[in-house]
Design an enzyme around this catalytic site. Structure first.
Site, PDB file in Angstrom:
ATOM      1  N   LEU A 329     -20.496   2.469 -10.508  1.00  0.00           N
ATOM      2  CA  LEU A 329     -21.349   1.318 -10.787  1.00  0.00           C
ATOM      3  C   LEU A 329     -20.848   0.559 -12.017  1.00  0.00           C
ATOM      4  CD1 LEU A 329     -24.004   0.238  -9.516  1.00  0.00           C
ATOM      5  CD2 LEU A 329     -25.225   1.415 -11.333  1.00  0.00           C
ATOM      6  N   ARG A 330     -20.050   1.261 -12.836  1.00  0.00           N
ATOM      7  CA  ARG A 330     -19.521   0.628 -14.044  1.00  0.00           C
ATOM      8  C   ARG A 330     -18.633  -0.564 -13.700  1.00  0.00           C
ATOM      9  NH1 ARG A 330     -18.667   6.097 -15.740  1.00  0.00           N
ATOM     10  NH2 ARG A 330     -20.331   6.697 -17.167  1.00  0.00           N
ATOM     11  N   ALA A 331     -18.023  -0.520 -12.511  1.00  0.00           N
ATOM     12  CA  ALA A 331     -17.118  -1.602 -12.118  1.00  0.00           C
ATOM     13  C   ALA A 331     -17.843  -2.938 -12.127  1.00  0.00           C
ATOM     14  CB  ALA A 331     -16.532  -1.316 -10.737  1.00  0.00           C
TER      15      ALA A 331
END
Ligand SMILES: [Zn+2]
Length: 398
Positions: A329-331
């Site tokens: 999800l960091r992307a």
């Protein structure tokens, strides 16, 4: 749109011309193509005294842009510069010194701010600051962001802090000494050769960076410190790998290559020579642009809280992240935050698809982990095997 970088032009007039730029990005383009008159050597000045002007770095547009976006919006989640030696990674980070923005800096040892009270109540700050707040005294003052460099030989105690033996002996009480992470609060923390750092130290830094604070426990005492910083790491992949988990925790990843263009290489050589001969002259030569850049960054930071990301711009982007097979999800968090910073740098308060496009490579590259995809493939295989065996081995009662 960013215009293509101008190559250096020989016989360019040496007197100053009115700046044709309107935004930070235009400034970057403008100044990167500026040709230098030859500087006269100056006696008795050491080159370390003044950093190489950020705007005088030739080429390396993506690296410069990523660093600026990090200054505008610390929520991009850290910047990793990957490349061989001699590609101006460390020079670029150190040269940010003159364009660092100003922040509200805590006046307290523990980094308390009045916003902590607004979010977490009066217990969110130390007793002294609680008292000050009640009396209407300020807990912070405006101060320039500092560049903190982590020494390669740093120990875990230096990084997170430890018992201050001096104070403990003289005052007969234990006190935890502030570590580098606490000093990095509201600053920029630079770690050169991050891939050579011990695992426990890297983990401590990344945990603090993710949470914005950390706790040190030593026997009966514990101290909590703020650690909200922009993390910049650099590494030479020839000198050792970086664990994939660490790679994932850097918001922006820049692959820094040596300059390919012949005239750019020559221009870079000339500027370094000019700087070594006369660092102050070089600094003065870029002072107008440096000041303009610092002001642009400050106003982009002011605008940032108002920059919105419309749903119809965000949704196709999330679809694309899924198509790329990126699970973290960091992307998209760093992608969206970088796009917001980009939009703010351009003086706009609404993220456009164009903004997303400009910062997509730096946010999304090196995200796909074969470990994770192998893990899911193996899991799917195992599920299938299990189901097949269940059907054939365990018969239903008739
Ligand atoms: Zn305090």
């Amino acid at each position: 749109m960013i215009a293509p970088e101008k190559p250096s032009v020989e016989n360019e007039p040496k007197e100053r011309v009115a700046h044709p730029f309107r935004t930070l990005r235009e400034l970057l383009d403008f100044v990167s193509g500026k040709s230098l008159p030859l500087a006269e050597p100056e006696e008795g000045l050491r080159s370390e005294a003044l950093p190489f002007p950020f705007l005088a770095i030739v080429g390396q547009k993506e690296m410069k842009l990523a660093l600026l976006l990090g200054l505008i919006n610390p929520s991009v989640g850290g910047i990793l510069l990957v490349g061989p030696r001699g590609t101006a990674k460390t020079t670029a980070v150190r040269s940010l010194l003159d364009i660092l923005p100003k922040v509200d800096r805590s006046l307290c040892y523990y980094g308390c701010l009045s916003e902590d009270i607004e979010i977490g109540g009066i217990d969110a700050v130390c007793p002294e600051c609680a008292k000050k707040y009640a009396e209407g005294q300020p807990l912070s003052a405006l101060d320039r962001v500092r560049l903190i460099e982590l020494p390669l030989n740093a120990r875990l105690d230096d990084v997170i802090g430890g018992i201050d033996e001096r104070i403990s002996l003289t005052h007969e009480r234990l006190r935890v000494r502030r570590g580098i992470l606490a000093q990095a609060d509201h600053n920029l923390l630079y770690i050169d050769e991050i891939n050579l750092l011990a695992d426990d130290i890297v983990d401590a830094i990344l945990d603090a960076a993710a949470l914005g604070s950390y706790t040190v426990r030593r026997g009966p005492i514990a101290a909590n410190y703020h650690a909200r910083f922009v993390l910049v790491g650099s590494m030479n992949p020839e000198e050792g790998h970086l664990r994939p988990q660490i790679l994932d925790r850097f918001g922006l990843r820049i692959l820094v290559r040596g300059l390919q263009d012949l005239s750019e290489r020559l221009e870079a050589y000339r500027r370094v020579q000019a700087y070594l001969a006369n660092p102050r002259g070089m600094s003065v030569m870029y002072s107008d642009e440096t000041l303009a850049a610092a002001e642009e960054i400050q106003s982009a930071r002011m605008l940032l809280p108002k920059v919105i990301l419309p749903d119809n711009v965000a949704k196709p982007a999330i679809k694309m992240v899924r198509k790329l097979g990126i699970d973290s999800l960091r992307a998209e968090i760093s992608w969206f935050e970088a796009a917001r910073a980009y939009s703010a740098a351009d003086g706009r308060s609404k993220v456009s698809p164009e903004d997303l496009r400009e910062v997509a490579p730096m946010s999304l590259r090196l995200r796909r982990s074969t470990y994770i995809s192998d893990y899911f493939t193996n899991q799917a295989k195992e599920e299938n095997e299990l189901n097949t065996l269940l059907i054939t081995s365990i018969r239903r009662k008739k």
